[in-house]
Write an enzyme that holds these catalytic residues in place. Structure first.
Site, PDB file in Angstrom:
ATOM      1  N   LYS A 115       0.844  -1.199   0.000  1.00 30.40           N
ATOM      2  CA  LYS A 115       0.000   0.000   0.000  1.00 30.40           C
ATOM      3  C   LYS A 115       0.877   1.247   0.000  1.00 30.40           C
ATOM      4  O   LYS A 115       0.649   2.186  -0.764  1.00 30.40           O
ATOM      5  CB  LYS A 115      -0.923   0.005   1.230  1.00 30.40           C
ATOM      6  CG  LYS A 115      -2.079  -0.982   1.122  1.00 30.40           C
ATOM      7  CD  LYS A 115      -2.799  -1.153   2.462  1.00 30.40           C
ATOM      8  CE  LYS A 115      -3.865  -2.238   2.375  1.00 30.40           C
ATOM      9  NZ  LYS A 115      -4.453  -2.566   3.678  1.00 30.40           N
ATOM     10  N   GLN A 164      -4.304  -0.903  10.083  1.00 33.56           N
ATOM     11  CA  GLN A 164      -4.271  -2.263   9.532  1.00 33.56           C
ATOM     12  C   GLN A 164      -4.846  -3.267  10.534  1.00 33.56           C
ATOM     13  O   GLN A 164      -4.408  -3.318  11.679  1.00 33.56           O
ATOM     14  CB  GLN A 164      -2.823  -2.628   9.157  1.00 33.56           C
ATOM     15  CG  GLN A 164      -2.673  -3.983   8.496  1.00 33.56           C
ATOM     16  CD  GLN A 164      -3.378  -4.085   7.148  1.00 33.56           C
ATOM     17  OE1 GLN A 164      -3.270  -3.207   6.298  1.00 33.56           O
ATOM     18  NE2 GLN A 164      -4.118  -5.159   6.946  1.00 33.56           N
ATOM     19  N   ASP A 192     -10.726   3.162   4.639  1.00 35.76           N
ATOM     20  CA  ASP A 192     -11.119   1.748   4.579  1.00 35.76           C
ATOM     21  C   ASP A 192     -12.641   1.601   4.567  1.00 35.76           C
ATOM     22  O   ASP A 192     -13.163   0.523   4.258  1.00 35.76           O
ATOM     23  CB  ASP A 192     -10.566   0.990   5.801  1.00 35.76           C
ATOM     24  CG  ASP A 192      -9.359   0.131   5.458  1.00 35.76           C
ATOM     25  OD1 ASP A 192      -9.180  -0.170   4.255  1.00 35.76           O
ATOM     26  OD2 ASP A 192      -8.615  -0.244   6.375  1.00 35.76           O
TER      27      ASP A 192
END
Ligand code: NDP
Length: 258
Positions: free
Chosen positions: A18, A62, A85
């Site tokens: 990412k 994460q 997200d």
């Protein structure tokens, strides 16, 4: 800004990919790597700091977080307009009532893939196998927004092969290697395989496969995404898209074209 807590090997690979792609498209990437035993309050304080930092347009924590942390508490602290997200309850709710929202990256990427072969998904019978908060449920919401007739199947669904056989569009997000067989697929259907499963081949080497038996399904499907190489890269691309979208929303500007 990416927050990684602990040493989970898969998470480290995701975060590295990412960050690299963020920089490749010309964005700045801020990585915050914290030790596994970091107190929850330190993570909460970091998220609060990133929320207030005007140079940060998107925040990604994460998952999974170490067991001593309350993931929901951390996710719910992220400023919804920076929640790239799309996991914050505000974005989940806005998506479900059809308002502009940051939607989870894997389902957003899956819709783009489906529309790349059939521009108008309206009226299609779509079956999503899997009902997780990060893939199955938001996928169903996005398909509904595209005017599909949506069925969500899961581990308690009866006669799953028959349910899948009725689908013009199948999304497999189960987490079981090659679970969906070729004879479950309606001829010509679009098949989006979200699964990422590591299996051992007879020669003892590892291999990544999806949730769909690709070798069988490719003979019947109208279009099918490969694993690796299909939905996975789209997930990262959509994270970058969401970051641009978030920056626009923070400035009260119009959305990107779909
Ligand atoms: P979860 O484990 O959270 O959810 C799996 C879902 O599959 C559940 O809803 C479960 O049903 C359902 N399921 C399990 N067994 C069966 C069965 N026998 N029949 C029907 N349904 C079943 O997984 P995720 O949604 O997080 O991920 C799914 C897959 O997608 C994984 O392989 C994951 O690695 C991959 N993934 C890939 C991404 C990408 O970028 N390509 C991103 C995220 C995930 P129930 O709710 O009843 O238990």
């Amino acid at each position: 800004a990416v927050v990684l807590v602990g040493e989970d090997p898969a998470s480290k690979v995701y975060v590295r990919n990412k960050a690299a792609q963020t920089v490749e498209v010309g964005m700045q990437s801020f990585e915050h790597k914290l030790a596994e035993d970091t107190p929850e309050q330190v993570v909460l304080d970091l998220v609060a700091k990133l929320n207030a930092d005007p140079s940060v347009n998107g925040i990604l924590v994460q998952m999974p977080l170490p067991k001593h942390m309350d993931s929901n508490k951390v996710l719910e602290l992220i400023e919804p307009l920076k929640d790239v997200d799309g996991f914050h309850p505000m974005n989940v709710g806005r998506l479900s009532i059809g308002e502009r929202a940051l939607a989870p990256c894997t389902p957003v990427g899956s819709i783009i893939l489906a529309k790349s072969v059939k521009h108008d998904l309206s009226g299609l019978n779509a079956v999503v196998v899997g009902r997780s908060n990060i893939v199955g449920k938001p996928m169903a919401q996005l398909l509904l927004r595209e005017n599909c007739t949506v069925t969500i199947a899961h581990s308690r669904t009866k006669d799953l092969p028959d349910v899948v056989r009725a689908a013009d569009l199948v999304v497999a997000a189960i987490g079981k290697p090659e679970f969906v067989k070729g004879d479950w697929i309606k001829p010509g259907a679009i098949v989006i395989d979200v699964g990422i499963n590591r299996i051992l081949k007879p020669d003892g080497k590892g291999k990544i496969v999806g949730d769909v038996d690709f070798a069988e399904a490719v003979k019947v499907a109208g279009a099918i995404t490969p694993v690796p190489g299909g939905v996975g890269p789209m997930t990262i691309a959509c994270l970058l898209k969401n970051t641009v979208e978030a920056a626009l929303m923070q400035r009260g500007l119009k959305a990107l074209a779909a």
